[in-house]
Scaffold this active site. Structure first.
Site, PDB file in Angstrom:
ATOM      1  N   ARG A 172       0.701  -1.219   0.019  1.00 58.26           N
ATOM      2  CA  ARG A 172      -0.097  -0.186   0.201  1.00 58.26           C
ATOM      3  C   ARG A 172       0.982   1.323   0.085  1.00 58.26           C
ATOM      4  O   ARG A 172       0.601   2.157   0.475  1.00 58.26           O
ATOM      5  CB  ARG A 172      -0.932   0.046   1.084  1.00 58.26           C
ATOM      6  CG  ARG A 172      -1.772  -1.122   1.371  1.00 58.26           C
ATOM      7  CD  ARG A 172      -2.647  -1.573   0.133  1.00 58.26           C
ATOM      8  NE  ARG A 172      -3.160  -2.771   0.183  1.00 58.26           N
ATOM      9  CZ  ARG A 172      -4.099  -3.262  -0.904  1.00 58.26           C
ATOM     10  NH1 ARG A 172      -4.135  -2.803  -1.962  1.00 58.26           N
ATOM     11  NH2 ARG A 172      -4.453  -4.447  -0.539  1.00 58.26           N
ATOM     12  N   GLU A 295      -5.354 -12.140   8.911  1.00 58.58           N
ATOM     13  CA  GLU A 295      -4.884 -12.352   7.559  1.00 58.58           C
ATOM     14  C   GLU A 295      -3.789 -13.362   7.327  1.00 58.58           C
ATOM     15  O   GLU A 295      -3.303 -13.124   6.330  1.00 58.58           O
ATOM     16  CB  GLU A 295      -4.563 -10.762   7.129  1.00 58.58           C
ATOM     17  CG  GLU A 295      -5.682  -9.851   7.269  1.00 58.58           C
ATOM     18  CD  GLU A 295      -5.318  -8.634   6.513  1.00 58.58           C
ATOM     19  OE1 GLU A 295      -6.065  -7.760   5.904  1.00 58.58           O
ATOM     20  OE2 GLU A 295      -4.294  -8.196   6.797  1.00 58.58           O
ATOM     21  N   LYS A 369      -7.104   0.245  15.491  1.00 59.77           N
ATOM     22  CA  LYS A 369      -7.529   1.222  14.367  1.00 59.77           C
ATOM     23  C   LYS A 369      -8.569   1.901  14.815  1.00 59.77           C
ATOM     24  O   LYS A 369      -9.535   1.433  15.663  1.00 59.77           O
ATOM     25  CB  LYS A 369      -7.877   0.049  13.192  1.00 59.77           C
ATOM     26  CG  LYS A 369      -6.639  -0.381  12.416  1.00 59.77           C
ATOM     27  CD  LYS A 369      -7.176  -0.953  11.052  1.00 59.77           C
ATOM     28  CE  LYS A 369      -5.931  -1.962  10.443  1.00 59.77           C
ATOM     29  NZ  LYS A 369      -6.003  -2.294   9.070  1.00 59.77           N
ATOM     30  N   ASP A 374     -11.525  -1.195   8.730  1.00 56.20           N
ATOM     31  CA  ASP A 374     -10.233  -1.143   8.059  1.00 56.20           C
ATOM     32  C   ASP A 374     -10.135  -0.062   7.574  1.00 56.20           C
ATOM     33  O   ASP A 374     -10.145   0.299   6.117  1.00 56.20           O
ATOM     34  CB  ASP A 374      -9.887  -2.196   7.054  1.00 56.20           C
ATOM     35  CG  ASP A 374      -8.686  -2.458   6.560  1.00 56.20           C
ATOM     36  OD1 ASP A 374      -7.601  -1.987   7.196  1.00 56.20           O
ATOM     37  OD2 ASP A 374      -8.321  -3.175   5.630  1.00 56.20           O
ATOM     38  N   GLU A 402      -5.180   4.239   1.628  1.00 58.42           N
ATOM     39  CA  GLU A 402      -5.429   2.969   1.065  1.00 58.42           C
ATOM     40  C   GLU A 402      -6.765   2.694   0.462  1.00 58.42           C
ATOM     41  O   GLU A 402      -6.805   2.256  -0.618  1.00 58.42           O
ATOM     42  CB  GLU A 402      -4.984   1.809   2.094  1.00 58.42           C
ATOM     43  CG  GLU A 402      -5.376   0.393   1.730  1.00 58.42           C
ATOM     44  CD  GLU A 402      -5.087  -0.459   2.902  1.00 58.42           C
ATOM     45  OE1 GLU A 402      -5.440  -1.490   2.581  1.00 58.42           O
ATOM     46  OE2 GLU A 402      -4.631  -0.185   3.859  1.00 58.42           O
ATOM     47  N   GLU A 520     -16.414  11.117   0.458  1.00 60.82           N
ATOM     48  CA  GLU A 520     -17.386  10.079   0.912  1.00 60.82           C
ATOM     49  C   GLU A 520     -18.591  10.050   0.291  1.00 60.82           C
ATOM     50  O   GLU A 520     -19.193   9.037   0.239  1.00 60.82           O
ATOM     51  CB  GLU A 520     -17.622  10.617   2.321  1.00 60.82           C
ATOM     52  CG  GLU A 520     -18.847   9.626   3.187  1.00 60.82           C
ATOM     53  CD  GLU A 520     -19.073  10.132   4.432  1.00 60.82           C
ATOM     54  OE1 GLU A 520     -19.654   9.490   5.449  1.00 60.82           O
ATOM     55  OE2 GLU A 520     -18.891  11.463   4.845  1.00 60.82           O
TER      56      GLU A 520
END
EC number: 3.2.1.139
Length: 836
Positions: A172, A295, A369, A374, A402, A520
């Site tokens: 990323r 992950e 986070k 995510d 990202e 957005e």
């Protein structure tokens, strides 16, 4: 070496390529200049000392701004008409007493400016350097006021995470190769690493984790430990410490053990030995960052050990050396089943960590986070912040965009971050702002703070985009003071980066403050997350990938409704992870704010929002509004021509033009997808209506054939054209049935990685323009490239003010190259002021 680096760095001011970021130190535009001191006294002359660095920064910065070179010495008999920089203790040792008014904690500093007498004193040497950059920033912005103040950091942890790999690639990363690694080891030339440390020191960041959270165990080989030691050496003059990400399974992969069980004595010895080796090489090593059981990465759950036992394994190895263990709360190896209405990836952090509160060692910090999924365009505050009352926490943000347009869409992030850090979680029915939780204030924790993913690369712009650097600058400001204002930070950054012209400041402020709401609007709203492809590049639109996958970023969209039911009464129970007062708001559809309604509730497309619109009409309106705003950014930036140097002006303009075109790709993809799935028309009759477009498949084709695009919504009318082979030149021709006049001629095409097709547009055999589809191949577009004809590769070329007569023959000739078959979507002829 350091002095040479600084001199070289300041020598490049005229280039204005972005490499100096906000540290240009250009001559202030103000006609009034300060009464400058006659000398600089830096109270430590050691080459690795941040105080020595501060002296050199003062010398070079003042020379750059005012063409006066002050001498630097380590001792002085008087402080008048001098800049004295050092620690409080060093000042006392030389001058006998401290002038500091107010208490300083670690990294804090006192700045006292009285005419040509300046005192910059830190609680430690790092603080003295921070104060130096503060003083230079004031001068660079034309602020020559007398000031006297002490300032302290909100939290001790102000870190950045780099997702760099040993081979030089960056996960990323959108700005070129790693500044740290190449070919499996640490680079021999660490000039850019030192420059990066300088940037970070200027915004008071105190540590960098230099390698990917998806760590490679080879980072711990003796050669690479020696290599990262050299990175630490490059960082040290700027007071920036180095940290490392770890692969939990390293005892097996590197140590030859048969296990990585955190309670195994051999595993404990392995990590103790490795940690001692690191501290022998890097005495000021900051600590470790661990991503485990997520992950596909290994972790303690493999051995039925708790996450606390896994974290404490590293914490205990670090504790004798004073190191910190950052343990990520991003845990979801157990992929949820979409067929289970109660399943919810958002529950994972609290499910795995909440019951372990108080079981982590004191030098463990849980890195959370900002939202439960995510880095999405909008998420509710992670409830884990309200569930760890006896554990130190840090918020994880992402400067690397990202899911947010990467570095081709302008998105100023502090307003998004503030929705989380200013949120009141009402723990025990008391004020519990997230910013007060992460700093340790609310629950009286010894550690805390923040970490931001900042994937700088070798690109001169560092992040791939000049305007994206405002996010890095603002992150540093916020990590120091979470009450800082997004507009104030932005305008300071603009003055330092582009100068003090009021029009420039006002224009960049307006663009930036409108950018997150615009993104957005056209990428995913009402709390539905960013509707991009989560399986591949995380860049372009592909709402189909959110559902019918194991990754748990579901919208549960069907023909009648949309949204995740996260209530405790009928859904996944996620809302119950919040304290009662917050739970009550989100549990009730009537009290849930519109901007998160689809995060917490599954509703019909015809559900009426507080705004009075239905969900589906809001989707249509918002996506059109967002794309229209992105078009405005182009003309707003163009108004600054001549006020900004040409290199940076053209680079930003290129990205704003791309964003304007790609926002239309986004808009059309999302409204077409939900129009198709819901069957409900747009009340304004915009969806599917494109009077200014000519579909490529409807033109007269030679050497081209029709191609069905997947996902269907990534192309206008679901179709594109491609050359019949990778050696066949294609032409698409049509007679124009538009009234004579002046138009912007836009061509939507697809720029694939692995091929550089060329195109020519003609009117009546007169060339309007040519271009090569190579922006992703040469890295000019800072986003993850695609090898497919899809929403990631969709882009637009626009030729402005083209004279067109009714009946003109328009021809596009496409010459394929590599895997790229000169793909075309449509042509649009846009009258002045019309958005396609």
């Amino acid at each position: 070496m350091l002095r040479l680096l600084l001199l070289l760095f300041f020598g490049f001011v005229a280039a204005e390529n972005g490499r100096q970021a906000w540290l240009r130190f250009a001559p202030p535009s103000s006609s009034r200049h300060p009464s400058l001191p006659s000398e600089i006294i830096a109270l430590n002359g050691s080459q690795t000392s941040p105080v020595n660095t501060a002296g050199q920064e003062l010398q070079n910065g003042i020379q750059s701004m005012f063409s006066r070179k002050l001498t630097v010495s380590q001792t002085g008999k008087k402080t008048s008409s001098a800049i004295v920089v050092g620690t409080v203790a060093q000042f006392k040792n030389v001058f006998g007493s401290s002038p500091v008014k107010g208490n300083l904690i670690e990294d804090g500093f006192w700045l006292n400016v009285r005419g040509n007498t300046v005192q910059i004193l830190g609680q430690n040497e790092r603080g003295a350097l921070y104060g130096t950059f503060e003083y230079l920033s004031m001068l660079a912005q034309g602020n020559f006021s007398d000031v006297s103040f002490a300032t302290n950091p909100a939290a001790p942890i102000r870190w950045v995470n780099s997702w760099d790999n040993l081979d030089g690639s960056i996960e990323r990363g959108f700005a070129g190769a790693s500044v740290f690694f190449a070919g499996g080891s640490v680079k021999s030339d660490l000039t850019r690493a030192a420059e990066y440390a300088r940037l970070l020191a200027s915004i008071r960041i105190n540590a960098v984790v230099v390698n990917n959270v998806n760590a490679n165990f080879k980072i711990l080989t003796p050669d690479n430990i020696a290599g990262v030691g050299r990175i630490a050496d490059a960082f040290r003059p700027y007071g920036v410490q180095l940290g490392l990400s770890l692969d939990f399974a390293s005892p097996m992969e590197l140590g030859g053990l048969s296990t990585y069980d955190p309670l195994d004595s051999g595993v404990i010895s392995f990590w103790n030995n490795i940690t001692s080796q690191i501290y022998t090489t890097i005495p000021d090593f900051a600590g470790y960052l661990v991503k485990a059981d997520s992950e596909g990465t290994p972790g303690p759950l493999v051995y039925n050990r708790t996450l606390a036992q896994g974290a404490n394994l590293f914490a205990q190895a670090l504790k004798p050396h004073g190191g910190t263990l950052m343990y990520r709360a991003f845990v979801y190896n157990q992929l949820p089943d979409e067929n289970d209405w109660k399943a919810d990836r958002a529950n994972a952090a609290v499910d795995f960590f909440g019951h372990l509160d108080g079981q982590f060692d004191d030098n463990v910090v849980i890195q959370i986070k900002y939202g439960p999924i995510d880095f999405q365009v909008r998420e509710p505050t992670s409830p884990l912040f309200a569930n760890l009352l006896n554990t130190s926490t840090a918020i994880e943000l992402q400067v690397a965009q990202e899911y947010l347009g990467q570095q081709t869409h302008l998105v100023y992030l502090p307003p998004l971050w503030k929705t989380v850090t200013d949120f009141d979680l009402r723990v025990e029915n008391k004020s519990s702002l997230v910013r007060n939780i992460i700093t340790g204030q609310r629950f009286n924790r010894p550690l805390g703070g923040s970490a931001a993913v900042v994937n700088v690369g070798l690109n001169d712009t560092w992040l791939g985009s000049h305007l994206a650097m405002s996010n890095l600058y603002a992150y540093g400001r916020l990590a120091w003071d979470w009450t800082d204002d997004p507009v104030d930070m932005l305008q300071d950054w603009t003055r330092l980066t582009f100068g003090s012209d009021k029009t420039v400041i006002d224009t960049i402020t307006q663009m930036s403050m409108e950018s997150w709401p615009a993104y957005e609007n056209y990428s995913g709203n009402l709390g539905e997350q960013t509707l991009n492809d989560i399986l591949y590049t995380h860049f372009g639109p592909n709402p189909q990938t959110l559902d019918n996958t194991v990754w748990g970023q579901w919208t549960r969209a069907d023909h009648t409704g949309i949204g995740m039911d996260r209530t405790t009464s009928n859904g996944t129970g996620f809302s119950g992870q919040y304290p009662p007062q917050v739970h009550a708001i989100y549990e009730n559809l009537e009290t849930t704010p519109d901007n998160l309604v689809l995060w917490f509730h599954h509703v019909n497309y015809t559900h009426v929002l507080h705004s009075g619109k239905t969900v589906i009409q809001h989707f249509y309106d918002a996506h059109y509004e967002g794309a229209e705003t992105a078009q405005k950014f182009v003309t707003m930036w163009e108004s600054l021509k001549g006020k900004i140097d040409s290199e940076r002006f053209e680079d930003v303009l290129f990205r704003q033009v791309f964003q304007a075109g790609h926002s239309i790709v986004w808009r059309d993809a999302i409204v077409n997808f939900y129009h198709n799935i819901s069957g409900i028309p747009d009340a304004a009759k915009r969806v599917g209506s494109h009077p200014f477009r000519i579909e490529a498949e409807n033109m007269q084709l030679s050497g081209y054939r029709t191609y069905t695009v997947s996902p269907f919504e990534a192309a206008s009318n679901f179709l594109a054209i491609v050359t019949s082979s990778n050696t066949t030149v294609g032409t698409a021709t049509t007679k124009l049935n538009f009234n004579s006049g002046t138009y912007d001629l836009a061509v939507n095409y697809f720029d694939l990685y692995g091929g550089n097709s060329t195109f020519e547009v003609t009117l009546n055999n007169r060339t309007v323009g040519t271009w090569t589809s190579n922006f992703v191949d040469i890295g000019k577009l800072g986003h993850t490239p695609s090898i497919y004809i899809d929403g990631h590769s969709a882009t637009r070329m626009t030729f402005r003010n083209v004279a067109v007569k009714k009946g003109d023959v328009l021809t596009i000739k496409g010459t394929p190259n590599g895997i790229e078959p000169a793909p075309l979507d449509y042509v649009a002829l846009l009258p002045p002021g019309i958005v396609d």
